[in-house]
Design a protein around this motif. Structure first.
Motif, short mmCIF file in Angstrom:
data_model
loop_
_atom_site.label_atom_id
_atom_site.label_comp_id
_atom_site.label_asym_id
_atom_site.label_seq_id
_atom_site.Cartn_x
_atom_site.Cartn_y
_atom_site.Cartn_z
N LEU A 5 16.76 -17.42 -2.55
CA LEU A 5 15.79 -16.53 -3.17
C LEU A 5 15.68 -15.23 -2.38
N ILE A 6 15.30 -14.17 -3.08
CA ILE A 6 14.72 -13.02 -2.42
C ILE A 6 13.29 -12.91 -2.94
N LEU A 7 12.41 -12.36 -2.12
CA LEU A 7 11.00 -12.28 -2.45
C LEU A 7 10.50 -10.87 -2.18
N ALA A 8 9.79 -10.29 -3.13
CA ALA A 8 9.21 -8.96 -2.92
C ALA A 8 7.74 -8.98 -3.33
N ASP A 9 6.86 -8.69 -2.38
CA ASP A 9 5.42 -8.62 -2.61
C ASP A 9 4.83 -7.73 -1.52
N ASP A 10 3.91 -6.86 -1.88
CA ASP A 10 3.41 -5.89 -0.92
C ASP A 10 2.16 -6.34 -0.17
N GLY A 34 10.96 -8.26 0.80
CA GLY A 34 10.66 -6.85 0.67
C GLY A 34 9.24 -6.64 0.17
N SER A 35 8.84 -5.36 0.05
CA SER A 35 7.48 -5.06 -0.37
C SER A 35 7.42 -4.00 -1.45
N SER A 36 8.57 -3.63 -2.02
CA SER A 36 8.59 -2.60 -3.07
C SER A 36 9.73 -2.86 -4.02
N LEU A 54 9.52 -11.63 -7.90
CA LEU A 54 8.99 -10.29 -7.75
C LEU A 54 7.51 -10.21 -8.11
N ASP A 55 6.74 -9.54 -7.26
CA ASP A 55 5.36 -9.22 -7.58
C ASP A 55 5.35 -8.13 -8.64
N LEU A 56 4.52 -8.27 -9.64
CA LEU A 56 4.49 -7.30 -10.73
C LEU A 56 3.92 -5.96 -10.30
N SER A 57 2.90 -5.96 -9.44
CA SER A 57 2.16 -4.74 -9.15
C SER A 57 2.55 -4.08 -7.83
N MET A 58 3.66 -4.46 -7.23
CA MET A 58 4.06 -3.85 -5.96
C MET A 58 4.49 -2.39 -6.19
#
Length: 213
Positions: A5-10, A34-36, A54-58
């Motif tokens: 997995l990769i994970l992105a959330d700010d 990541g965060s963006s 992926l976070d939707l609102s990052m």
């Protein structure tokens, strides 16, 4: 082999807890964090993961990242992780190519179960959200000609099982088929229904057969 997995959330604190929850059973490998949106796309390009979560609102917008990852074929599958239950967000995520739309309130066990399914290409949207999306998907064009009518009997049998949440393996077992045969049929079904993924196909089926998702 672990699911990559990769994970992105700010949100760092949430992200750290999420990583611990996902990896504690050893089933998953977090290849990058990541965060963006830009970082998510770069990570996907570098690692080619099984799932991009992926976070939707990052920053940069998670849906934008999802579309870039899907269009570039940088990950096998994309799932959104969000607090938003807004039907426009759900629809936009599916249209961008995400096959998972996961609310952040789920338990660690449930999240891992969903991610295992997403890694296998199984879509996930909660029934309540799916009902909202169904209303948006109803267009005049669909009312003029129902693409369900173009399905063969076998395709209809498979779609009816998919529409109630069966995986390819479960469909294969129930219809005495091989899993790869079900996957082949699903490719044809998606093409006939002009659906991007299993979620859209299931929603079209529910609409045509007057079932509530």
């Amino acid at each position: 082999m672990a699911i990559k997995l990769i994970l992105a959330d700010d949100h760092p604190i949430f992200r750290e807890g999420l990583i611990q929850s996902i990896t504690e059973t050893g089933e998953f490998e977090i290849a990058g964090v990541g965060s963006s949106a830009d970082e998510a796309v770069a990570l996907a390009q570098e690692h080619r993961p099984d799932v991009a979560l992926l976070d939707l609102s990052m920053p940069g917008n998670g849906i934008t990242a999802a579309k870039r990852i899907v269009d570039g074929q940088l990950a096998s599958h994309v799932a959104m992780l969000t607090v938003s239950e807004d039907n426009t967000d759900v629809t936009a995520a599916l249209q961008a190519g995400a096959i998972g739309y996961v609310l952040k309130g789920v338990s660690a066990d449930e999240l891992r179960r969903i991610l295992r399914g997403v890694a296998r290409g199984e879509a996930h949207v909660s029934p309540g959200l799916a009902a909202q999306v169904l209303k948006i998907m109803q267009t005049p064009k669909e009312k003029e000609k129902n693409p369900i009518d173009d399905l063969t009997k076998r395709e209809e049998d498979i779609l009816r099982l998919v529409a109630v949440g069966k995986s390819n393996r479960e469909v294969a077992d129930e219809l005495s088929l091989q899993e790869k045969t079900v996957k082949h049929y699903m490719t044809g079904i998606l093409g006939k229904l002009h659906a991007r993924n299993r979620v859209e196909a299931a929603l079209i089926a529910h609409k045509a057969w007057n079932k509530s998702p």
